[in-house]
Design a protein around this motif. Structure first.
Motif, PDB file in Angstrom:
ATOM      1  N   GLU A  71      28.562  36.324  50.326  1.00  0.00           N
ATOM      2  CA  GLU A  71      29.066  35.035  49.837  1.00  0.00           C
ATOM      3  C   GLU A  71      30.582  34.904  49.978  1.00  0.00           C
ATOM      4  N   LEU A  72      31.300  36.009  49.839  1.00  0.00           N
ATOM      5  CA  LEU A  72      32.758  35.921  49.942  1.00  0.00           C
ATOM      6  C   LEU A  72      33.214  36.097  51.383  1.00  0.00           C
ATOM      7  N   THR A  73      33.009  37.272  51.955  1.00  0.00           N
ATOM      8  CA  THR A  73      33.411  37.486  53.352  1.00  0.00           C
ATOM      9  C   THR A  73      32.562  36.643  54.293  1.00  0.00           C
ATOM     10  N   GLY A  74      31.257  36.648  54.092  1.00  0.00           N
ATOM     11  CA  GLY A  74      30.363  35.947  55.008  1.00  0.00           C
ATOM     12  C   GLY A  74      30.474  34.439  54.930  1.00  0.00           C
ATOM     13  N   ASN A  75      30.280  33.893  53.732  1.00  0.00           N
ATOM     14  CA  ASN A  75      30.249  32.440  53.566  1.00  0.00           C
ATOM     15  C   ASN A  75      31.585  31.846  53.149  1.00  0.00           C
ATOM     16  N   LEU A  76      32.590  32.699  53.017  1.00  0.00           N
ATOM     17  CA  LEU A  76      33.985  32.279  52.861  1.00  0.00           C
ATOM     18  C   LEU A  76      34.239  31.497  51.574  1.00  0.00           C
TER      19      LEU A  76
ATOM     20  N   ILE B 219      38.973  39.468  52.433  1.00  0.00           N
ATOM     21  CA  ILE B 219      38.733  40.919  52.506  1.00  0.00           C
ATOM     22  C   ILE B 219      39.849  41.681  51.800  1.00  0.00           C
ATOM     23  N   LEU B 220      41.096  41.289  52.032  1.00  0.00           N
ATOM     24  CA  LEU B 220      42.216  41.936  51.358  1.00  0.00           C
ATOM     25  C   LEU B 220      42.116  41.758  49.845  1.00  0.00           C
ATOM     26  N   ALA B 221      41.666  40.589  49.412  1.00  0.00           N
ATOM     27  CA  ALA B 221      41.498  40.343  47.974  1.00  0.00           C
ATOM     28  C   ALA B 221      40.440  41.273  47.387  1.00  0.00           C
ATOM     29  N   ASP B 222      39.337  41.469  48.111  1.00  0.00           N
ATOM     30  CA  ASP B 222      38.295  42.393  47.637  1.00  0.00           C
ATOM     31  C   ASP B 222      38.818  43.816  47.520  1.00  0.00           C
ATOM     32  N   LEU B 223      39.646  44.211  48.455  1.00  0.00           N
ATOM     33  CA  LEU B 223      40.284  45.538  48.355  1.00  0.00           C
ATOM     34  C   LEU B 223      41.188  45.601  47.128  1.00  0.00           C
ATOM     35  N   GLY B 224      41.840  44.505  46.811  1.00  0.00           N
ATOM     36  CA  GLY B 224      42.665  44.430  45.607  1.00  0.00           C
ATOM     37  C   GLY B 224      41.828  44.523  44.338  1.00  0.00           C
ATOM     38  N   VAL B 225      40.673  43.851  44.337  1.00  0.00           N
ATOM     39  CA  VAL B 225      39.750  43.953  43.201  1.00  0.00           C
ATOM     40  C   VAL B 225      39.300  45.398  43.028  1.00  0.00           C
ATOM     41  N   LEU B 226      38.983  46.047  44.133  1.00  0.00           N
ATOM     42  CA  LEU B 226      38.590  47.454  44.099  1.00  0.00           C
ATOM     43  C   LEU B 226      39.693  48.309  43.477  1.00  0.00           C
ATOM     44  N   TYR B 227      40.929  48.100  43.912  1.00  0.00           N
ATOM     45  CA  TYR B 227      42.057  48.915  43.453  1.00  0.00           C
ATOM     46  C   TYR B 227      42.308  48.734  41.948  1.00  0.00           C
ATOM     47  N   PHE B 228      42.495  47.481  41.514  1.00  0.00           N
ATOM     48  CA  PHE B 228      42.819  47.247  40.107  1.00  0.00           C
ATOM     49  C   PHE B 228      41.591  47.389  39.206  1.00  0.00           C
ATOM     50  N   GLY B 229      40.405  47.078  39.744  1.00  0.00           N
ATOM     51  CA  GLY B 229      39.186  47.291  38.972  1.00  0.00           C
ATOM     52  C   GLY B 229      38.983  48.759  38.656  1.00  0.00           C
ATOM     53  N   ARG B 230      39.224  49.606  39.641  1.00  0.00           N
ATOM     54  CA  ARG B 230      39.095  51.058  39.438  1.00  0.00           C
ATOM     55  C   ARG B 230      40.117  51.560  38.418  1.00  0.00           C
ATOM     56  N   LYS B 231      41.357  51.067  38.513  1.00  0.00           N
ATOM     57  CA  LYS B 231      42.398  51.481  37.580  1.00  0.00           C
ATOM     58  C   LYS B 231      42.051  51.046  36.151  1.00  0.00           C
ATOM     59  N   LEU B 232      41.506  49.835  36.010  1.00  0.00           N
ATOM     60  CA  LEU B 232      41.142  49.357  34.672  1.00  0.00           C
ATOM     61  C   LEU B 232      39.966  50.159  34.111  1.00  0.00           C
ATOM     62  N   LEU B 233      39.004  50.490  34.958  1.00  0.00           N
ATOM     63  CA  LEU B 233      37.894  51.342  34.505  1.00  0.00           C
ATOM     64  C   LEU B 233      38.417  52.687  33.996  1.00  0.00           C
ATOM     65  N   GLN B 234      39.388  53.252  34.700  1.00  0.00           N
ATOM     66  CA  GLN B 234      39.993  54.513  34.251  1.00  0.00           C
ATOM     67  C   GLN B 234      40.636  54.346  32.882  1.00  0.00           C
ATOM     68  N   LYS B 235      41.375  53.252  32.699  1.00  0.00           N
ATOM     69  CA  LYS B 235      42.052  53.015  31.428  1.00  0.00           C
ATOM     70  C   LYS B 235      41.060  52.823  30.284  1.00  0.00           C
ATOM     71  N   LEU B 236      39.888  52.275  30.596  1.00  0.00           N
ATOM     72  CA  LEU B 236      38.870  52.035  29.569  1.00  0.00           C
ATOM     73  C   LEU B 236      37.894  53.202  29.434  1.00  0.00           C
ATOM     74  N   ASN B 237      38.197  54.313  30.136  1.00  0.00           N
ATOM     75  CA  ASN B 237      37.371  55.533  30.071  1.00  0.00           C
ATOM     76  C   ASN B 237      35.931  55.296  30.511  1.00  0.00           C
ATOM     77  N   LYS B 238      35.791  54.527  31.588  1.00  0.00           N
ATOM     78  CA  LYS B 238      34.473  54.267  32.166  1.00  0.00           C
ATOM     79  C   LYS B 238      34.413  54.871  33.558  1.00  0.00           C
ATOM     80  N   PRO B 239      33.202  55.225  34.033  1.00  0.00           N
ATOM     81  CA  PRO B 239      33.071  55.815  35.373  1.00  0.00           C
ATOM     82  C   PRO B 239      33.641  54.886  36.440  1.00  0.00           C
ATOM     83  N   THR B 240      34.532  55.400  37.259  1.00  0.00           N
ATOM     84  CA  THR B 240      35.196  54.545  38.249  1.00  0.00           C
ATOM     85  C   THR B 240      34.264  54.110  39.376  1.00  0.00           C
TER      86      THR B 240
END
Length: 453
Positions: free
Chosen positions: A208-213, A172-193
């Motif tokens: 599959e990730l949280t549920g099925n681990l 779950i913490l990793a998914d929050l990390g993906v959200l954080y850096f994914g959003r920042k990268l979208l901003q840098k690439l001028n794409k809708p966050t």
């Protein structure tokens, strides 16, 4: 309720009701769904996807609302036992071996069982839970993944559920990390966050990730953080994080040749040295003379022994059977040929495309991994989560279609022989290939497949 709460309710009442309904559906999925009940499974899954789509449609600019919603959906599953995968038993087994000083790459579970009861009281539960296939093979999980397994068991002792909860919190913490850096990268690439929520709220990702681990999310956290740093020209730290990603799952290895054009020859060699050096350091605690042989043998099995939810391979098998080819010989031959084809495809994308910008680099990654999975004889649903994330930084959306249809493959669990449904596989792949071809034609003027200039 105060006036502010009443006003918020009036403004967001439909999305709030959808969130509550989604929480209910995830609860049913996690705690009250036998995996053999395909009709209930696929109905819930399609309903969750519809609610995901509507939530993004209604609240796509309400960042906090969607973050809280996606986090709640994951927390609902925190105390559930994975019901669509038994891999977690092997995770706990490997973790128990490590904290007891046993190298999981050197011993088959079936060979250890009789001698390990005193050290691992729940060994029999884990052995029978992982199944005969896993018990007959060496561990195929990379070093950093093994360290996570060890930490989860060290913190919880012999409690299987305790280990599941610790690993699930990490996911779950990793998914929050993906959200954080994914959003920042979208901003840098001028794409809708808001596009990142097609990952964060995607039912395939949550189940599959949280549920099925499965640990694709942890791999993707390090991977997307690395890409963000690549964009920021912080190549040394990017290389370290890229190595951490590989040490969770090996998949990012396939993209390494692309950096030759991005960095140029000299700098790419230095980047590879960082990635290789960190990867070796992580593997050193597990090294033994048999390590490479055992690990290579286990990885090789995925190319030549297993088949599940395959696309092109099923077509090849159908044609081969008409010509009286033996299925068990066919998959071994296919497994020898496909690595050569994939390596050739990677080389083609590496040297024909102009991979000198991060957005072009990501499109190249999308096509390499898509081609790999199209050819693969084994495509588990959680594999394509990588494609889902990559697609959000491009103009292509066919991986999102695949993330909807791939759950049709779970029909196999509805019968004792785990036999797949040919009709459902045809529906799945027609939808994916059809939408992909449509997008290629629609976007051909942008030359997104082979951009040479």
């Amino acid at each position: 309720m105060n006036k502010r709460a009443i006003s918020y309710w009036k403004l967001h009442r439909f999305p709030i009701l959808m969130v509550l309904t989604t929480i209910l559906f995830y609860s049913v999925f996690g705690y009250h769904l036998p995996r053999t009940d395909f009709i209930k499974l696929i109905t819930l899954y399609f309903a969750l996807f519809f609610l995901c789509y509507k939530l993004i449609q209604f609240e796509k600019w309400n960042f906090k609302f969607l973050v809280v919603s996606g986090t709640l959906f994951r927390l609902v599953l925190l105390f559930s036992e994975p019901n669509l995968s038994q891999d977690f038993y092997r995770f706990v087994w490997d973790g128990q071996l490590i904290i007891n000083g046993i190298n999981p790459y050197l011993h088959l579970p079936k060979d250890l069982l009789l001698d390990i009861h005193r050290k691992i009281p729940n060994a029999m539960e884990l052995y029978h839970g992982m199944g005969d296939l896993s018990a007959s093979n060496f561990s195929n999980y990379p070093p950093l993944n093994q360290i996570i397994f060890a930490i989860s068991t060290l913190l919880t002792g012999t409690s299987t559920m305790g280990s599941i909860i610790v690993m699930r919190i990490i996911v779950i913490l990793a998914d929050l990390g993906v959200l954080y850096f994914g959003r920042k990268l979208l901003q840098k690439l001028n794409k809708p966050t808001y596009l990142i929520f097609w990952y964060f709220l995607n039912p395939l990702v949550i189940l599959e990730l949280t549920g099925n681990l499965h640990f694709e999310g942890v791999m993707l956290f390090f991977f997307i953080w690395s890409l963000y740093l690549v964009h920021q020209n912080k190549w040394i730290l990017a290389g370290v994080l890229y190595a951490l990603s590989i040490s969770i799952k090996l998949v990012p290895l396939i993209f390494l040749p692309l950096f030759i054009k991005y960095y140029g020859f000299k700098k790419s060699v230095l980047f590879y040295a960082v990635v290789g050096g960190v990867s070796i350091l992580l593997a050193l605690p597990f090294y033994a003379p048999e390590f490479i042989t055992n690990y290579s043998q286990t990885i090789g099995l995925w190319f030549s022994n297993f088949e599940f939810n395959a696309g092109i391979y099923n077509l090849v098998k159908y044609i081969g059977v008409q010509w009286d080819a033996k299925p068990w010989e066919l998959i071994k031959t296919y497994g020898k040929i496909t690595p050569i084809i994939i390596i050739s495809w990677v080389a083609l994308i590496t040297f024909i495309r102009n991979n000198k910008k991060v957005n072009t680099l990501i499109i190249s990654m999308l096509w390499i991994l898509s081609f790999y999975y199209f050819l693969s004889a084994t495509v588990h649903p959680w594999y394509i989560i990588f494609l889902v994330l990559l697609s959000l930084f491009t103009e292509f959306r066919f991986p999102l279609i695949w993330s909807i249809t791939i759950f049709l493959s779970y029909w196999a669990y509805s019968n004792p022989e785990y036999k797949e449904s040919t009709i459902l596989l045809i529906i799945e792949y027609i939808a994916v290939y059809g939408f992909m071809i449509y997008e290629i034609i629609r976007l051909q003027n942008k030359n997104l497949l082979f951009h040479k200039n």
